[in-house]
Design an enzyme around this catalytic site. Structure first.
Site, PDB file in Angstrom:
ATOM      1  N   GLU A 192     -25.679  58.293 -30.611  1.00 35.11           N
ATOM      2  CA  GLU A 192     -25.638  57.727 -29.258  1.00 35.11           C
ATOM      3  C   GLU A 192     -24.307  58.111 -28.618  1.00 35.11           C
ATOM      4  O   GLU A 192     -23.243  57.909 -29.203  1.00 35.11           O
ATOM      5  CB  GLU A 192     -25.805  56.197 -29.326  1.00 35.11           C
ATOM      6  N   ASN A 235     -25.742  49.646 -32.149  1.00 36.71           N
ATOM      7  CA  ASN A 235     -27.151  49.315 -31.912  1.00 36.71           C
ATOM      8  C   ASN A 235     -27.834  49.533 -33.257  1.00 36.71           C
ATOM      9  O   ASN A 235     -28.514  50.524 -33.495  1.00 36.71           O
ATOM     10  CB  ASN A 235     -27.746  50.229 -30.835  1.00 36.71           C
ATOM     11  N   GLU A 328     -26.985  43.869 -24.480  1.00 35.01           N
ATOM     12  CA  GLU A 328     -27.864  45.004 -24.170  1.00 35.01           C
ATOM     13  C   GLU A 328     -29.131  44.993 -25.025  1.00 35.01           C
ATOM     14  O   GLU A 328     -29.511  46.011 -25.618  1.00 35.01           O
ATOM     15  CB  GLU A 328     -27.111  46.338 -24.358  1.00 35.01           C
ATOM     16  N   ARG A 361     -18.211  42.064 -31.525  1.00 34.52           N
ATOM     17  CA  ARG A 361     -17.902  42.687 -30.223  1.00 34.52           C
ATOM     18  C   ARG A 361     -18.081  41.719 -29.051  1.00 34.52           C
ATOM     19  O   ARG A 361     -18.971  40.869 -29.078  1.00 34.52           O
ATOM     20  CB  ARG A 361     -18.778  43.926 -30.005  1.00 34.52           C
ATOM     21  N   LYS A 397     -13.597  46.189 -25.656  1.00 31.79           N
ATOM     22  CA  LYS A 397     -13.274  47.486 -25.054  1.00 31.79           C
ATOM     23  C   LYS A 397     -12.018  47.341 -24.193  1.00 31.79           C
ATOM     24  O   LYS A 397     -11.728  46.240 -23.704  1.00 31.79           O
ATOM     25  CB  LYS A 397     -14.436  47.966 -24.187  1.00 31.79           C
ATOM     26  N   ASP A 402     -16.831  49.272 -18.797  1.00 36.44           N
ATOM     27  CA  ASP A 402     -17.425  50.075 -19.867  1.00 36.44           C
ATOM     28  C   ASP A 402     -16.813  51.474 -19.937  1.00 36.44           C
ATOM     29  O   ASP A 402     -17.454  52.437 -19.525  1.00 36.44           O
ATOM     30  CB  ASP A 402     -18.941  50.180 -19.650  1.00 36.44           C
ATOM     31  N   GLU A 430     -18.022  59.606 -23.026  1.00 36.54           N
ATOM     32  CA  GLU A 430     -19.284  59.179 -22.398  1.00 36.54           C
ATOM     33  C   GLU A 430     -19.231  59.286 -20.877  1.00 36.54           C
ATOM     34  O   GLU A 430     -20.179  59.745 -20.255  1.00 36.54           O
ATOM     35  CB  GLU A 430     -19.603  57.741 -22.818  1.00 36.54           C
ATOM     36  N   TRP A 579     -29.256  51.897  -7.603  1.00 34.38           N
ATOM     37  CA  TRP A 579     -28.757  50.593  -7.176  1.00 34.38           C
ATOM     38  C   TRP A 579     -27.392  50.294  -7.759  1.00 34.38           C
ATOM     39  O   TRP A 579     -26.570  49.645  -7.151  1.00 34.38           O
ATOM     40  CB  TRP A 579     -29.735  49.475  -7.561  1.00 34.38           C
TER      41      TRP A 579
HETATM   42  C1  GCV Z   1     -23.783  51.804 -28.233  1.00 31.57           C
HETATM   43  C2  GCV Z   1     -22.529  51.448 -23.142  1.00 31.57           C
HETATM   44  C3  GCV Z   1     -23.136  52.710 -23.651  1.00 31.57           C
HETATM   45  C4  GCV Z   1     -24.129  52.440 -24.772  1.00 31.57           C
HETATM   46  C5  GCV Z   1     -23.381  51.691 -25.877  1.00 31.57           C
HETATM   47  C6  GCV Z   1     -22.823  50.410 -25.281  1.00 31.57           C
HETATM   48  C7  GCV Z   1     -22.018  49.628 -26.298  1.00 31.57           C
HETATM   49  O1  GCV Z   1     -23.468  50.667 -22.476  1.00 31.57           O
HETATM   50  O2  GCV Z   1     -23.754  53.377 -22.583  1.00 31.57           O
HETATM   51  O3  GCV Z   1     -24.616  53.657 -25.232  1.00 31.57           O
HETATM   52  O4  GCV Z   1     -24.225  51.410 -26.957  1.00 31.57           O
HETATM   53  O5  GCV Z   1     -21.975  50.735 -24.211  1.00 31.57           O
HETATM   54  O6  GCV Z   1     -20.815  49.819 -26.317  1.00 31.57           O
HETATM   55  O7  GCV Z   1     -22.583  48.857 -27.038  1.00 31.57           O
END
Ligand code: GCV
Length: 716
Positions: A192, A235, A328, A361, A397, A402, A430, A579
């Site tokens: 990912e 995830n 998420e 987290r 973070k 993000d 990212e 949006w």
């Molecule tokens: C691992 C963002 C990223 C996701 C990531 C998420 C997270 O939303 O786009 O890919 O998922 O952060 O840090 O959990």
């Protein structure tokens, strides 16, 4: 006759061609050596000095780590000095490099300074040039193998960067205890937000086949001081905790162990639930036999305890769990009316007898709790401060949104005095051009680390929070979301290696400058040619600010394509505008920016006083965060005396022109750097130029629909 002559000639030609091809294949640099190339020392004076100083080596001990230290020194010095340096029997003390713990020095009649040893702890080291009985000796001393390993890599770095050895007197200890990579690698081999190929971990081959890359990976991590790795995606697939996968992970742990890298796992909060639930269309299906994962349910707690004990049977030095919960779509304790603390504490209790930790987290943004997404983590976590068990970190973070090209610091860091906060940075790009754009991230990380959070008044930098100085945490940690994959050069872009390198160096010692780290990386990657050093250094140092300018200047954020997060979000051709981009930038006929002031969403209230007041007023708010905190009129004058609209245009043009300049000055290195590397980087820069121009043009044309002012094509 002539036919024979021709055919002979053809044979010669083909042989020559073959030889040439083989030579060029052999010399083509694919970047796989990272910063550990150990190319010959080019400065003859230095080379002479090194050869004179290191006539033999002694590495005490016979642990697996001691063996890797020997391998590294043999390989490194061979390459750097162009000769084999013999290993001597213990006892030698002159013109030698001695790598040993205090026991060795005591036995040799030179007992080391006790205070020094105490200050080194379990991972620190000292590198010194001393005279022992009149003879010059270089030594690396540490209390244990891991310190010796880190000291060895530091020593080799000194030679790679051609530093003098004569007065060496280095003492180095890590400022942060847990220095981890977080891999977002899935069990199907995909990664990912990974842009460098497939996962390094070949789950289908493990545990029987051991890729040589596992050792190389651990070696690279150790060379920059990283001491732990979470090998799977946050995830998390619950299968990671099945006996089958624990065996695979144990094999990785074994490969990493000699390099001091401990393995951690991301776990899925629904793991104890039976898969039956999944079959019934319930995404909560796990690998257990229960119908719930309620953290206060005794059966759930017993399940985790049994699972943890199983994991430690396979991996005795297992590090612990990383958890993305109630975030998420990932399951979590809130589904059972429990808190993050309830969830984290249940896991912490199971891990505690083995010395394991939980990294829980804080990346949550439940839409119900507040219309402004950036406020939600703070709202959920601050009330829980003090409720977590001793072996729980809350991992946040750097920014409240993000991993944007630029954000202010996540205010949670200043508001959790009784909970160790672990910082999560993102090495994989990212939102910063994936592995296509050259963006050196250390200046960005330094900006966050030096950011004064005012947690305890002025002087409470983020760095001093996470290293425990300000809040006196019982444990400290930092994580970087990895940018590695199975491509030969590991990171997709050669320059993305610099970000992996810089993350490790800053995790070890956040006081190092981004400039010095870049200089080391360049020398270790490209050699010590001054032209290369100067050119590449100048490219790298401004690359992040340029990226901010051509993507999201003046505090803009999340205006990138949905999901893919690469190019700009607005699609001018179809007229479709996502949006989210409208949500985040709030452009209208009056101006631009998200009003988070005390009369807006009041996100400023989450920052301690002084910072709060500074951010609250558009006059005192730093311009780099202006549109993050304020909705500013198109004609409002900024510090440059330009209006917002003019400044926006200027920033977009300044950013793209920087990329043009990088491309031009890189071309000047055509005959100096390795041809394969030259082509690789040139191609990436060419795409980056086009992308940056697309960002500029799309964003300006899009915002122009609101501002109704002409685009001014000038830069600074
Ligand atoms: C691992 C963002 C990223 C996701 C990531 C998420 C997270 O939303 O786009 O890919 O998922 O952060 O840090 O959990």
């Amino acid at each position: 006759m002539s036919a024979i002559r021709n055919s002979r000639w053809n044979v010669v030609l083909v042989t020559c061609l073959l030889a040439w091809c083989t030579a060029s294949v052999a010399s083509a640099n694919d970047g796989s050596g990272l910063w550990l190339n150990y190319t010959p020392v080019s400065d003859n004076v230095r080379l002479k000095e090194y050869r004179q100083s290191i006539r033999a080596m002694v590495v005490a001990g016979d642990s697996l780590t001691a063996r890797e230290i020997r391998n590294e020194l043999r390989h490194g010095l061979n390459g750097l000095l162009g000769r084999e340096i013999p290993f001597d029997a213990p006892g030698r003390t002159s013109n030698a490099l001695i790598v040993a713990t205090p026991r060795y020095f005591k036995a040799a009649g030179v007992p080391p300074n006790q205070e020094l040893l105490k200050s080194l702890g379990s991972e620190g080291y000292a590198i010194k040039a001393v005279k022992i009985r009149g003879a010059r000796t270089l030594f690396i001393i540490a209390n244990g193998d891991r310190g010796l390993l880190y000291g060895t890599f530091h020593f080799l770095r000194l030679l790679q960067t051609q530093r003098p050895l004569g007065r060496l007197d280095i003492v180095s200890t890590p400022r942060i205890q847990h220095r981890l990579l977080n891999h977002w690698d899935n069990l199907d081999g995909s990664v990912e937000r990974g842009y460098a190929g497939r996962s390094l971990w070949r789950w289908d081959e493990l545990p029987s086949v051991l890729s040589p890359r596992y050792r190389e990976y651990a070696r690279a991590c150790a060379s920059i001081g990283i001491n732990g790795t979470v090998v799977n995606n946050v995830n998390a697939n619950p299968r990671i905790l099945t006996p089958e996968y624990v065996r695979k992970v144990a094999t990785l742990a074994e490969a990493f162990r000699p390099y001091g890298i401990r393995v951690f796992l991301s776990v899925n909060f629904s793991s104890p639930i039976s898969a039956r639930f999944e079959q019934e269309g319930n995404r909560k299906g796990g690998i257990g036999n229960l119908s719930t994962s309620d953290p206060l349910d005794p059966a759930v707690r017993a399940w985790w305890k049994a699972k943890v004990s199983e994991v430690y049977r396979g991996i005795p030095d297992f590090g612990g769990f990383l958890v993305k919960a109630s975030s998420e779509g990932m399951p979590g304790p809130q589904e059972y009316g429990r808190t993050h603390a309830d969830g984290a504490n249940m896991l912490a209790e199971a891990l505690e007898p083995y010395g394991g930790i939980v990294m829980w987290r804080s990346f949550v943004y439940d839409a119900e709790s507040d219309p402004d997404r950036v406020k939600r983590a703070y709202k959920e976590f601050v009330p829980l401060d003090g409720q977590f068990r001793g072996n729980v970190f809350v991992q946040a973070k750097n920014g409240p949104l993000d991993f944007q090209p630029r954000e202010p610091v996540q205010p949670l860091f200043a508001a959790m005095p009784r909970t160790p906060m672990m910082l999560e940075l993102q090495i994989t790009q990212e939102y910063l051009g994936h592995s296509t754009h050259l963006v050196y991230l250390a200046p960005m990380w330094k900006e966050y680390l030096q950011f004064d959070t005012f947690a305890k008044g002025p002087g409470s930098s983020l760095a001093s929070i996470i290293d425990g100085t300000v809040q006196k945490y019982r444990m400290t940690g930092i994580a970087g979301v990895a940018n590695t994959g199975d491509q030969p050069n590991w990171c997709g872009h050669l320059f993305a290696q610099a970000n992996w390198f810089a993350f490790g160096r800053l995790a070890w010692d956040h006081t190092q400058s981004a400039e010095d780290i870049a200089a080391d990386w360049i020398r270790m990657t490209f050699g010590n040619d001054q032209r290369v050093l100067k050119t590449v250094h100048s490219m790298m140092m401004g690359s992040w600010e340029a990226c901010v300018n051509y993507m999201t200047p003046l505090g803009l954020h999340h205006i990138m394509q949905v999901d893919f997060h690469y190019g700009p979000g607005p699609d001018l051709d179809t007229g479709r505008v996502d949006w989210r981009s409208t949500y985040y930038h709030r452009a209208d006929s009056l101006g631009l920016g998200y009003d988070r002031s005390s009369t807006g969403s009041n996100a400023v209230s989450q920052y301690p006083s002084l910072l709060r007041e500074q951010f609250d007023s558009p006059v005192t708010c730093p311009e780099k965060y202006l549109l993050w905190f304020h909705h500013i009129g198109w004609d409002q004058k900024l510090r440059s005396r330009r209006s917002l609209w003019e400044e926006l245009c200027t920033r977009y043009f300044t950013g793209t022109e920087y990329v043009d300049t990088m491309s031009t000055i890189w071309s000047s290195l055509e005959r100096i750097v390795d041809p394969a590397i030259f082509i690789h980087v040139s191609k990436k820069l060419e795409t980056q130029r086009k992308d940056a121009a697309a960002w500029r043009d799309t964003c300006l044309r899009y915002f122009q629909r609101f501002s109704r002012r002409p685009i001014i094509g000038q830069s600074e």
